[in-house]
Scaffold this motif. Structure first.
Motif, PDB file in Angstrom:
ATOM      1  N   SER A 265       0.834  -1.206   0.000  1.00  0.00           N
ATOM      2  CA  SER A 265       0.000   0.000   0.000  1.00  0.00           C
ATOM      3  C   SER A 265       0.872   1.261   0.000  1.00  0.00           C
ATOM      4  O   SER A 265       2.001   1.258   0.502  1.00  0.00           O
ATOM      5  N   ILE A 266       0.312   2.332  -0.560  1.00  0.00           N
ATOM      6  CA  ILE A 266       1.057   3.602  -0.692  1.00  0.00           C
ATOM      7  C   ILE A 266       1.458   4.146   0.688  1.00  0.00           C
ATOM      8  O   ILE A 266       2.559   4.677   0.868  1.00  0.00           O
ATOM      9  N   ASP A 267       0.580   3.957   1.667  1.00  0.00           N
ATOM     10  CA  ASP A 267       0.875   4.447   3.026  1.00  0.00           C
ATOM     11  C   ASP A 267       2.091   3.732   3.603  1.00  0.00           C
ATOM     12  O   ASP A 267       2.961   4.353   4.217  1.00  0.00           O
ATOM     13  N   GLU A 268       2.113   2.410   3.384  1.00  0.00           N
ATOM     14  CA  GLU A 268       3.207   1.602   3.937  1.00  0.00           C
ATOM     15  C   GLU A 268       4.549   2.006   3.312  1.00  0.00           C
ATOM     16  O   GLU A 268       5.551   2.122   4.001  1.00  0.00           O
ATOM     17  N   ILE A 269       4.532   2.235   1.984  1.00  0.00           N
ATOM     18  CA  ILE A 269       5.762   2.626   1.275  1.00  0.00           C
ATOM     19  C   ILE A 269       6.260   3.971   1.781  1.00  0.00           C
ATOM     20  O   ILE A 269       7.427   4.131   2.141  1.00  0.00           O
ATOM     21  N   PHE A 270       5.360   4.951   1.824  1.00  0.00           N
ATOM     22  CA  PHE A 270       5.798   6.322   2.129  1.00  0.00           C
ATOM     23  C   PHE A 270       5.982   6.564   3.626  1.00  0.00           C
ATOM     24  O   PHE A 270       6.584   7.566   4.009  1.00  0.00           O
ATOM     25  N   ARG A 271       5.508   5.632   4.454  1.00  0.00           N
ATOM     26  CA  ARG A 271       5.761   5.750   5.889  1.00  0.00           C
ATOM     27  C   ARG A 271       7.268   5.623   6.151  1.00  0.00           C
ATOM     28  O   ARG A 271       7.814   6.230   7.059  1.00  0.00           O
ATOM     29  N   ILE A 272       7.942   4.853   5.318  1.00  0.00           N
ATOM     30  CA  ILE A 272       9.401   4.694   5.468  1.00  0.00           C
ATOM     31  C   ILE A 272      10.148   5.637   4.530  1.00  0.00           C
ATOM     32  O   ILE A 272      11.095   6.306   4.923  1.00  0.00           O
ATOM     33  N   LEU A 273       9.668   5.702   3.279  1.00  0.00           N
ATOM     34  CA  LEU A 273      10.398   6.489   2.276  1.00  0.00           C
ATOM     35  C   LEU A 273      10.449   7.992   2.627  1.00  0.00           C
ATOM     36  O   LEU A 273      11.474   8.643   2.407  1.00  0.00           O
ATOM     37  N   THR A 274       9.367   8.518   3.196  1.00  0.00           N
ATOM     38  CA  THR A 274       9.323   9.964   3.492  1.00  0.00           C
ATOM     39  C   THR A 274      10.405  10.374   4.501  1.00  0.00           C
ATOM     40  O   THR A 274      11.233  11.230   4.184  1.00  0.00           O
ATOM     41  N   PRO A 275      10.431   9.765   5.709  1.00  0.00           N
ATOM     42  CA  PRO A 275      11.485  10.205   6.638  1.00  0.00           C
ATOM     43  C   PRO A 275      12.890   9.908   6.143  1.00  0.00           C
ATOM     44  O   PRO A 275      13.804  10.693   6.378  1.00  0.00           O
ATOM     45  N   VAL A 276      13.047   8.770   5.416  1.00  0.00           N
ATOM     46  CA  VAL A 276      14.394   8.417   4.932  1.00  0.00           C
ATOM     47  C   VAL A 276      14.860   9.453   3.900  1.00  0.00           C
ATOM     48  O   VAL A 276      15.965   9.983   3.997  1.00  0.00           O
ATOM     49  N   SER A 277      14.010   9.775   2.921  1.00  0.00           N
ATOM     50  CA  SER A 277      14.391  10.744   1.880  1.00  0.00           C
ATOM     51  C   SER A 277      14.665  12.118   2.476  1.00  0.00           C
ATOM     52  O   SER A 277      15.685  12.748   2.170  1.00  0.00           O
ATOM     53  N   LEU A 278      13.746  12.570   3.327  1.00  0.00           N
ATOM     54  CA  LEU A 278      13.934  13.902   3.921  1.00  0.00           C
ATOM     55  C   LEU A 278      15.197  13.919   4.785  1.00  0.00           C
ATOM     56  O   LEU A 278      15.957  14.886   4.778  1.00  0.00           O
ATOM     57  N   GLY A 279      15.397  12.827   5.498  1.00  0.00           N
ATOM     58  CA  GLY A 279      16.596  12.714   6.358  1.00  0.00           C
ATOM     59  C   GLY A 279      17.862  12.780   5.531  1.00  0.00           C
ATOM     60  O   GLY A 279      18.816  13.473   5.891  1.00  0.00           O
ATOM     61  N   ILE A 280      17.864  12.063   4.392  1.00  0.00           N
ATOM     62  CA  ILE A 280      19.063  12.071   3.533  1.00  0.00           C
ATOM     63  C   ILE A 280      19.284  13.485   2.982  1.00  0.00           C
ATOM     64  O   ILE A 280      20.387  14.018   3.039  1.00  0.00           O
ATOM     65  N   GLY A 281      18.222  14.097   2.455  1.00  0.00           N
ATOM     66  CA  GLY A 281      18.344  15.444   1.864  1.00  0.00           C
ATOM     67  C   GLY A 281      18.856  16.452   2.874  1.00  0.00           C
ATOM     68  O   GLY A 281      19.869  17.122   2.649  1.00  0.00           O
ATOM     69  N   VAL A 282      18.178  16.528   3.996  1.00  0.00           N
ATOM     70  CA  VAL A 282      18.547  17.523   5.019  1.00  0.00           C
ATOM     71  C   VAL A 282      19.895  17.154   5.643  1.00  0.00           C
ATOM     72  O   VAL A 282      20.750  18.016   5.858  1.00  0.00           O
ATOM     73  N   GLY A 283      20.089  15.858   5.876  1.00  0.00           N
ATOM     74  CA  GLY A 283      21.326  15.394   6.521  1.00  0.00           C
ATOM     75  C   GLY A 283      22.547  15.692   5.671  1.00  0.00           C
ATOM     76  O   GLY A 283      23.560  16.183   6.176  1.00  0.00           O
ATOM     77  N   ILE A 284      22.432  15.411   4.356  1.00  0.00           N
ATOM     78  CA  ILE A 284      23.593  15.661   3.492  1.00  0.00           C
ATOM     79  C   ILE A 284      23.826  17.171   3.373  1.00  0.00           C
ATOM     80  O   ILE A 284      24.967  17.632   3.368  1.00  0.00           O
TER      81      ILE A 284
END
Lengths: 299, 248
Positions: A265-284
């Motif tokens: 489900s889209i919720d399940e995918i983006f529950r992980i992908l959202t914090p990971v992507s934002l974390g990578i972007g902001v972190g880098i």
């Protein structure tokens, strides 16, 4: 630090974004491209893994009992099986249920004619479903050691194949994600470095005037973190729209493929992908700017 | 406190009382080649106006970098405002530099900000309240003759005007010392003299002014103390001196 200084730092961070708009755009585009690919690959891998997992969940081991085993003994064995960690589900099928299921399949609707008694008498069994198919061998060995168990039916080839596929996908996805992540970190931090290199003189001037490292660094760090955040949010949005489109539109057109694929489900995918992507972007953005500005602070 | 520490403390107190800049047998070597400074001893008192002159490679820029604590001496000691610069830690450098005003040949203004912002930035770094910044910046811009140009982009100003902005930025925090590295190097004679007159005014108000220059005309006309350097050593130090050419 005084509130005025903090506000000034924040204002400069945003001002820098607009002042260096081409650099900001290029940085956002680089980050977005990297994280788009990363997100896309993540969606694909998660769905393939989910499909294999669902296939694994369908693999069952069937347990038959010795003649004369009492119902109480069968029930106790059922409880013992269910208590094992590798077992996800245990279903009991009585002989009557088995005859009602298979009779029509083999002898048609009138299957009871000519069979005054249930021919499957004594064939009551448990269907045991595994949470981890690679542990099938251990489960079968244990089941066969129970005195009341007459026979254990299982498919070693199916279990081994699924287990191998699962492992292969796990290794490949870890490898690919690591490579993509590495490339993203390299490209993004390089972009940040180039941007800061362009403003080396500005950093030196601030240092000559007597600005602390914090005052010099913080607007750059804030600027790069905002760039990282925007660069991560854009591909997240695009990936979300693509995934949503596939779930809603393609599901109707390719029903058989979709049912085989077992989409997450889209919720399940983006529950992980959202914090990971934002974390990578902001972190880098954060780490890249901290280290690069640091190189120019020794003035 | 050991006897050694007592002597060191007495020495620093002496330096603090007597002068704002003291180079004690200072040498500076880079990784290759001959030393940029070789056993330089120089004493500059409060309120002095000093020209440092010499050809390229004579060690003038190295001297300025040592005073700014951009570099540290290979041997000897550099004292500014009584502080031994070798003992200043990296994180203490910003606070130390706030005692100094610095002006460069290439102005070194923040190009993305206007005149007001460039000058105000020097006050922001010392966390001056906004109300004071709003009061101080127009006053100092008025002092350097740029009262009407506070909104202008620095890139739209002439060389002379840019140097005035740099001067205003250097002076707004009332530094004890003003270091000017070739302040007229990029200016025409008229603007050069205007800048030198401003520096003289600043000196008259009590600020110690150290000017590194190549301008023979300015040095000879102003009749100030002149320290001449050649190949990393001081070859002459004269009150009301004049420019000594290489061939002299």
């Amino acid at each position: 630090m005084k509130i005025n200084t903090l506000l000034y730092t924040i204002r400069r961070g945003f001002a820098n974004l607009f002042h260096n708009k081409w650099y900001s755009l290029v940085s956002v585009a680089t980050i977005a491209a990297c994280l788009f690919l990363l997100g896309l690959f993540y969606c694909i891998v998660v769905n393939i893994q989910n499909t294999v997992l669902k296939a694994e969940e369908g693999v069952a081991v069937t347990v038959f009992f010795e003649e004369g085993t009492s119902e109480a003994e069968e029930e106790k064995i059922g409880q013992d099986i269910a208590a094992r960690i590798e077992v996800s589900k245990v279903e009991f099928h009585s002989a009557d249920e088995a005859w009602a299921e298979f009779g029509p399949a083999y002898f048609g609707e009138d299957y009871q004619e000519g069979f005054p008694e249930n021919p499957l008498e004594g064939m009551e069994n448990y269907s045991v479903y595994l949470s981890d198919v690679s542990m099938q061998d251990a489960l079968v060995t244990w089941l066969e050691s129970i005195p009341e168990v007459r026979k254990v039916n299982y498919s070693a080839v199916t279990a081994t194949t699924l287990s191998s596929i699962n492992q292969l996908i796990a290794y490949m996805s870890v490898g690919m994600i690591a490579v993509l992540l590495g490339v993203s970190v390299f490209l993004i931090s390089n972009t940040v470095s180039v941007g800061i290199q362009m403003r080396k003189e500005e950093i030196e001037i601030m240092k000559y005037i007597g600005a602390t490292d914090f005052m010099v660094r913080s607007p750059f760090v804030l600027e790069c973190m905002i760039i990282g955040l925007i660069g991560a949010a854009i591909p997240l949005g695009i990936n979300y729209l693509i995934y949503d489109y596939i779930m809603n539109n393609l599901a109707g057109s390719f029903t058989s493929v979709i049912s085989f694929l077992k989409l997450v489900s889209i919720d399940e995918i983006f529950r992980i992908l959202t914090p990971v992507s934002l974390g990578i972007g902001v972190g880098i953005g954060f780490l890249g700017s901290i280290t690069t500005v640091g190189k120019h602070l020794r003035v | 406190m050991s006897r050694k520490d007592v002597i060191a403390r007495q020495r620093e107190e002496f330096i603090e009382d007597e002068g704002v800049i003291f180079l004690d047998n200072v040498s500076k070597s880079y990784t290759s080649g001959s030393p940029a400074l070789d056993g330089v001893t120089l004493h500059i008192d409060r309120g002095e106006f000093v020209f440092i002159v010499g050809d390229s490679g004579s060690g003038k820029s190295t001297l300025i970098k040592l005073l700014l604590r951009e570099l540290t001496a290979t041997s000897g000691a550099v004292y500014v405002m009584g502080q031994n610069l070798a003992r200043i830690r990296h994180r203490q450098i910003p606070k130390f530099r706030r005692n100094l005003g610095v002006v460069f040949q290439d102005f070194r203004l923040l190009k993305d900000r206007n005149v007001y912002e460039n000058v105000a930035f020097a006050q922001r770094v010392i966390e001056t309240p906004m109300s004071e910044i709003r009061r101080n910046v127009p006053l100092i811009l008025s002092d350097v003759g740029l009262a009407g140009k506070y909104k202008s982009k620095t890139t739209s100003l002439s060389g002379g005007e840019q140097q005035r902005v740099a001067l205003a930025r250097a002076l707004i925090n009332n530094p004890s010392i003003l270091l000017a590295d070739e302040p007229t190097g990029n200016l025409d004679p008229k603007n050069s003299w205007e800048i030198m007159n401003l520096l003289e005014d600043i000196n008259a108000r009590g600020t110690t002014v150290v000017v590194v220059t190549h301008s023979k005309e300015i040095v000879n006309a102003m009749k100030k103390r002149v320290v001449t350097m050649r190949k990393g050593v001081i070859i002459s130090d004269e009150e009301e001196g004049s420019y000594i050419d290489d061939e002299d």
